[in-house]
Design an enzyme around this catalytic site. Structure first.
Site: not given
Length: 517
Positions: A121, A123, A127, A134, A235, A438, A472
């Site tokens: 994503s 924006n 995400m 969760a 960047v 993930h 992550n």
């Protein structure tokens, strides 16, 4: 200070506005509000406040517009449901969710499995504007040995994200679901079935407000006059001299203008694929960069509860309501997968016909990956992507150990389904690699600089003073549970390290304003 000086000099530059990047801004705003922070995102602001979850947009057209604006350089031109769970239980090879866009090419090499569903994503909020919210805590083998204060950091992450295990735990039939699960599973597991901790709050008018980066930013960041968020600005390089960060180079994606920003501290929190991409483009290339890529093999199933009594049909307002119960089957070392049990509005499975609130239950099992250095994202110096950055090529495969874990997950999922009710669409569906969204491990934490990690426990990149990574990608373990809480917790540790070191390091290296035209 002039407009030009405000955007050309900073004490800290943060690249990316997802939950981890927002956590850096929040902690620094709370602990060092004197620091000048510039935060860049290649994507646009799609909500008010910036970084909010699109599920909070009640108007369907507004939500659709926000999702299209998140879909990178070539947003979808065809109608898509604004509910990201519509069509979720699909066996298509290249699943794409509303608000995301797929890696155009390079997602598979040779006969490897690859990551055909690898998606992004672009924006403000990243995400975090589209996720399921969760926030389970990692346990047993998921935990990170290099981080001694992990539990305290997780508690702080829960504060920033606004996590609650009680709000959705009281949904109709949720207690019945957990009781059935507990009877069948708890005697054989070291971690019990429990309500899923979710990043969500209940508003005074009865609506739910799902946490995005807006919640993580909090009032402390929004009220900080020294924090500035600059959207639609990519960047393209972290600037260094002799192993010392001196700033970044950026490109305004609206008018194409390029300029340099001076800063002695840079935090790259793009995501687990684009963070190593930026480091590579900056000629910062530690041996482990992009390696140890971890996507969670995922299977889904659905059942209709048997033998249940009618429930109170009263609904709260908003696009998603408190009837959506979510329960959690935690990872254990003996059962190396993490389970989400979602009811009605939170279920990924559509169901035609009359149902009771909470009666249709979607099961999603995420498996711990057999982590290998060979699973990696590589970058091409001779080819570029649609943003002009080094093109990605994914090397990724499932090992025999992964197939055994998946087979065990499917068997458990079928057994869990039988505890609850009757299957809705037959056998469980295995998602294509990348569908979990993930992705982890590509800028992983390590105890020492031995070539198998990119950064230390404070997320400082080995050998580059003033450079942190976040998101992550820093998670080094075979995490099976949803990673956002863990990555926010690790961001808290990194931000606190910057706050501690700011007084000495920034006074020594603070650049003079107006150095670059």
């Amino acid at each position: 200070m002039s407009e030009r000086e405000q955007t050309r000099t900073a004490d800290v530059v943060i690249v990316g506005t997802g939950p981890a990047g927002a956590a850096y801004a929040r902690i620094l705003s709370e602990e060092r509000p004197d620091l000048r922070i510039l935060q860049f995102d290649a994507g646009p602001i799609i909500t008010d406040p910036p970084g909010a979850h699109v599920k909070n947009l009640i108007d369907d057209n507004a939500r659709a517009r926000a999702q299209r604006l998140s879909e990178g350089p070539a947003p979808s031109s065809v109608y898509q449901s604004t509910d990201t769970l519509d069509g979720y239980a699909s066996d298509a090879e290249r699943i794409v969710r509303a608000g995301t866009f797929l890696l155009e090419d390079g997602y598979r090499h040779g006969d490897e499995a690859g990551l055909p569903a690898a998606a992004f994503s672009t924006n403000v909020g990243g995400m975090g504007a589209h996720w399921t919210c969760a926030c389970p805590r990692p346990g047993e083998g998921e935990r990170i040995a290099e981080v001694s204060d992990l539990d305290d950091l997780l508690a702080e992450g829960e504060r920033l994200l606004g996590v609650s295990a009680e709000l959705m735990g009281a949904a109709p039939l949720a207690e019945e679901v957990r009781e059935r699960l507990a009877r069948g599973l708890d005697p054989h597991r070291t971690r019990p079935v429990q309500p899923m901790p979710l990043a969500v709050r209940l508003e005074e008018d009865g609506r739910l407000w799902w946490s995005g980066s807006d919640v993580v930013f909090g009032d402390a960041t929004r009220a900080n006059p020294n924090h500035r968020l600059i959207d639609r600005t990519l960047v393209t390089r972290v600037r260094t001299v002799e192993g010392l960060v001196i700033g970044v180079r950026v490109r305004n994606l609206v008018d194409g203008r390029e300029y340099e920003v001076d800063a002695p501290t840079v935090v790259v929190a793009a995501d687990a694929l684009r963070t190593p991409q930026l480091l590579w483009a900056s000629d910062i290339r530690p041996p482990a960069l992009g390696r140890y890529l971890n996507d969670q093999p995922q299977v889904v199933h659905a059942v209709k509860l048997r033998d249940v009594l009618p429930q109170d049909p009263t609904r709260a307002g908003g696009p998603v309501d408190v009837l959506s119960g979510v329960s959690w089957v935690p990872y254990t070392d003996d059962h190396p997968f993490h389970g989400q049990v979602m009811q009605l509005d939170a279920s990924p499975v559509p169901y035609d016909g009359d149902i009771l609130p909470g009666e249709v239950v979607g099961l999603g099992w995420f498996c711990a990956k057999d982590i290998r250095a060979d699973d990696r994202v590589e970058f091409d110096d001779d080819r570029t992507d649609s943003y002009g950055m080094p093109a990605m090529r994914i090397h990724y495969d499932l090992t025999e150990a992964d197939r055994r874990t998946l087979d065990r997950a499917v068997a458990e999922m079928v057994a869990v389904g039988e505890l609850l009710g009757d299957a809705v669409f037959g056998d469980p569906i295995e998602f294509p690699p990348g569908a979990s969204l993930h992705y982890q491990g590509t800028t992983r934490i390590g105890a020492v600089d031995d070539g198998r990690s990119v950064c230390d426990a404070d997320s400082r990149v080995w050998g580059v003073s003033g450079l942190h990574v976040a998101g992550n990608g820093v998670i080094p373990t075979a995490l099976a549970c949803n990673p956002t809480l863990t990555s926010v917790a690790l961001a808290v540790r990194g931000a606190r390290a910057i706050a501690r070191e700011a007084a000495s390091a920034l006074s020594l290296h603070r650049p003079q304003a107006g150095t670059h035209a």
